[in-house]
Design a protein around this motif. Structure first.
Motif, short mmCIF file in Angstrom:
data_model
loop_
_atom_site.label_atom_id
_atom_site.label_comp_id
_atom_site.label_asym_id
_atom_site.label_seq_id
_atom_site.Cartn_x
_atom_site.Cartn_y
_atom_site.Cartn_z
N GLY A 31 13.89 8.89 92.44
CA GLY A 31 14.90 9.16 91.59
C GLY A 31 16.02 10.04 92.27
N ARG A 32 15.96 9.83 93.71
CA ARG A 32 16.94 10.66 94.55
C ARG A 32 17.24 9.57 95.69
NH1 ARG A 32 17.24 14.03 90.80
NH2 ARG A 32 15.81 15.67 90.83
N PRO A 33 18.79 9.96 96.34
CA PRO A 33 19.14 9.09 97.28
C PRO A 33 18.32 9.14 98.45
CG PRO A 33 20.86 10.84 96.70
CD PRO A 33 19.50 11.07 96.07
N ARG A 34 17.85 8.19 98.82
CA ARG A 34 16.93 7.90 100.38
C ARG A 34 17.82 8.14 101.35
NH1 ARG A 34 14.73 2.03 101.61
NH2 ARG A 34 17.06 1.12 102.48
N LEU A 43 21.93 18.31 102.37
CA LEU A 43 21.05 17.36 101.99
C LEU A 43 19.97 17.74 100.96
CD1 LEU A 43 20.07 16.07 105.52
CD2 LEU A 43 21.32 14.64 103.81
N ARG A 44 19.83 19.08 100.72
CA ARG A 44 19.01 19.44 99.38
C ARG A 44 20.10 19.05 98.28
NH1 ARG A 44 17.58 24.12 102.89
NH2 ARG A 44 15.64 23.68 103.67
N CYS A 45 21.13 19.25 98.10
CA CYS A 45 21.93 18.92 97.07
C CYS A 45 21.80 17.65 96.75
CB CYS A 45 23.18 19.28 97.07
SG CYS A 45 23.67 21.23 97.22
N LEU A 46 21.85 16.70 97.54
CA LEU A 46 21.70 15.03 97.55
C LEU A 46 20.39 14.68 97.13
CD1 LEU A 46 23.47 13.85 100.74
CD2 LEU A 46 24.22 13.77 98.34
N LEU A 47 19.09 15.56 97.42
CA LEU A 47 17.83 15.14 97.15
C LEU A 47 17.27 15.87 95.78
CD1 LEU A 47 16.35 14.98 100.67
CD2 LEU A 47 17.30 13.07 99.21
#
Length: 98
Positions: free
Chosen positions: A47-50, A93-97
């Motif tokens: 459910g998150r960007p890869r 990257l934590r915000c994206l994931l």
């Protein structure tokens, strides 16, 4: 209109090594189907960007819009440790994931 980030791609000489580094940073494992020597490696949280890492020879100028890892204080990948990574990159990257 709302946009969603589905993939973040990294061109690099060794996708396996770079993917494992970022795996520690973002707290998600590398997909176990990938092994050292693969030309593509993925971190794919549900459910998150890869995060997609692909092998590209150094000096390849085919894509001028490539991400270039910065260096601070003379440190450059792979000499960085996760602890030395700038807080801003890890936070992004934590915000994206999450």
């Amino acid at each position: 209109m709302v946009s969603f980030i589905r993939n973040v791609s990294f061109d690099c000489p060794d996708p396996y090594v770079l993917a494992h580094f970022w795996s520690e940073v973002v707290g998600h494992p590398v997909d176990p189907d990938f092994v050292r020597g693969d030309t593509e490696v993925v971190i794919e949280p549900p459910g998150r960007p890869r995060l997609f890492f692909q092998a590209v020879p150094e000096g390849n100028a085919a894509n001028q819009n490539r991400f270039n890892c910065p260096s601070w204080g003379g440190l450059a990948f792979p000499s960085w440790s996760v602890e030395q990574l700038a807080d801003g990159w890890a936070h992004l990257l934590r915000c994206l994931l999450h």
